[in-house]
Design a protein around this motif. Sequence first.
Motif, PDB file in Angstrom:
ATOM      1  N   THR A  26       3.434   9.262   2.327  1.00  0.00           N
ATOM      2  CA  THR A  26       2.802   8.141   1.640  1.00  0.00           C
ATOM      3  C   THR A  26       3.596   6.861   1.864  1.00  0.00           C
ATOM      4  O   THR A  26       3.019   5.794   2.113  1.00  0.00           O
ATOM      5  CB  THR A  26       2.671   8.440   0.134  1.00  0.00           C
ATOM      6  N   MET A  27       4.923   6.957   1.810  1.00  0.00           N
ATOM      7  CA  MET A  27       5.759   5.778   2.071  1.00  0.00           C
ATOM      8  C   MET A  27       5.556   5.285   3.492  1.00  0.00           C
ATOM      9  O   MET A  27       5.490   4.070   3.727  1.00  0.00           O
ATOM     10  CB  MET A  27       7.233   6.106   1.830  1.00  0.00           C
ATOM     11  N   ALA A  28       5.442   6.211   4.442  1.00  0.00           N
ATOM     12  CA  ALA A  28       5.243   5.819   5.834  1.00  0.00           C
ATOM     13  C   ALA A  28       3.910   5.095   6.008  1.00  0.00           C
ATOM     14  O   ALA A  28       3.831   4.087   6.715  1.00  0.00           O
ATOM     15  CB  ALA A  28       5.312   7.052   6.740  1.00  0.00           C
ATOM     16  N   PHE A  29       2.857   5.609   5.357  1.00  0.00           N
ATOM     17  CA  PHE A  29       1.561   4.926   5.435  1.00  0.00           C
ATOM     18  C   PHE A  29       1.644   3.538   4.821  1.00  0.00           C
ATOM     19  O   PHE A  29       1.115   2.569   5.366  1.00  0.00           O
ATOM     20  CB  PHE A  29       0.470   5.729   4.713  1.00  0.00           C
ATOM     21  N   ASP A  34      -0.235  -4.049   8.288  1.00  0.00           N
ATOM     22  CA  ASP A  34      -1.599  -4.444   7.947  1.00  0.00           C
ATOM     23  C   ASP A  34      -2.280  -3.444   7.018  1.00  0.00           C
ATOM     24  O   ASP A  34      -3.500  -3.281   7.061  1.00  0.00           O
ATOM     25  CB  ASP A  34      -2.427  -4.597   9.227  1.00  0.00           C
ATOM     26  N   VAL A  35      -1.493  -2.785   6.164  1.00  0.00           N
ATOM     27  CA  VAL A  35      -2.027  -1.752   5.286  1.00  0.00           C
ATOM     28  C   VAL A  35      -2.096  -2.278   3.852  1.00  0.00           C
ATOM     29  O   VAL A  35      -1.155  -2.895   3.362  1.00  0.00           O
ATOM     30  CB  VAL A  35      -1.136  -0.483   5.336  1.00  0.00           C
ATOM     31  N   ASN A  36      -3.225  -2.032   3.213  1.00  0.00           N
ATOM     32  CA  ASN A  36      -3.376  -2.383   1.809  1.00  0.00           C
ATOM     33  C   ASN A  36      -2.690  -1.287   0.980  1.00  0.00           C
ATOM     34  O   ASN A  36      -3.141  -0.134   0.977  1.00  0.00           O
ATOM     35  CB  ASN A  36      -4.860  -2.475   1.458  1.00  0.00           C
ATOM     36  N   PRO A  37      -1.600  -1.606   0.274  1.00  0.00           N
ATOM     37  CA  PRO A  37      -0.885  -0.574  -0.472  1.00  0.00           C
ATOM     38  C   PRO A  37      -1.732   0.074  -1.564  1.00  0.00           C
ATOM     39  O   PRO A  37      -1.521   1.238  -1.900  1.00  0.00           O
ATOM     40  CB  PRO A  37       0.312  -1.316  -1.070  1.00  0.00           C
TER      41      PRO A  37
END
Length: 93
Positions: A26-29, A34-37
């Motif tokens: 999950t931390m890696a994602f 450009d990722v919406n947390p």
Amino acid sequence: MDVKVFFTVVVTVFLAELGDKTQFATMAFAAGKDVNPWLVFVGASLGLVLAAGIGVIAGQLLASWLNPKWMTMAAGIAFIAIGALTLHKAMSL
């Protein structure tokens, strides 16, 4: 509602999931530029809810065939065995 059971499950699952491979994934994602947390949070939460749902259904089905006391003892033995193996690996490094 049995508040004691509720909080026991919350604390147990929280501690079991803390620092495991799922949390690292999950931390890696979430680390992507450009990722919406929030999407990562919702996706990871849904995945955990689905996995927990499978566990609840499996537990209910097993309880119809096995004594819940034996299921609890088996889970305890499994946790002890996993802990012992983890300690053994850590001491071998």
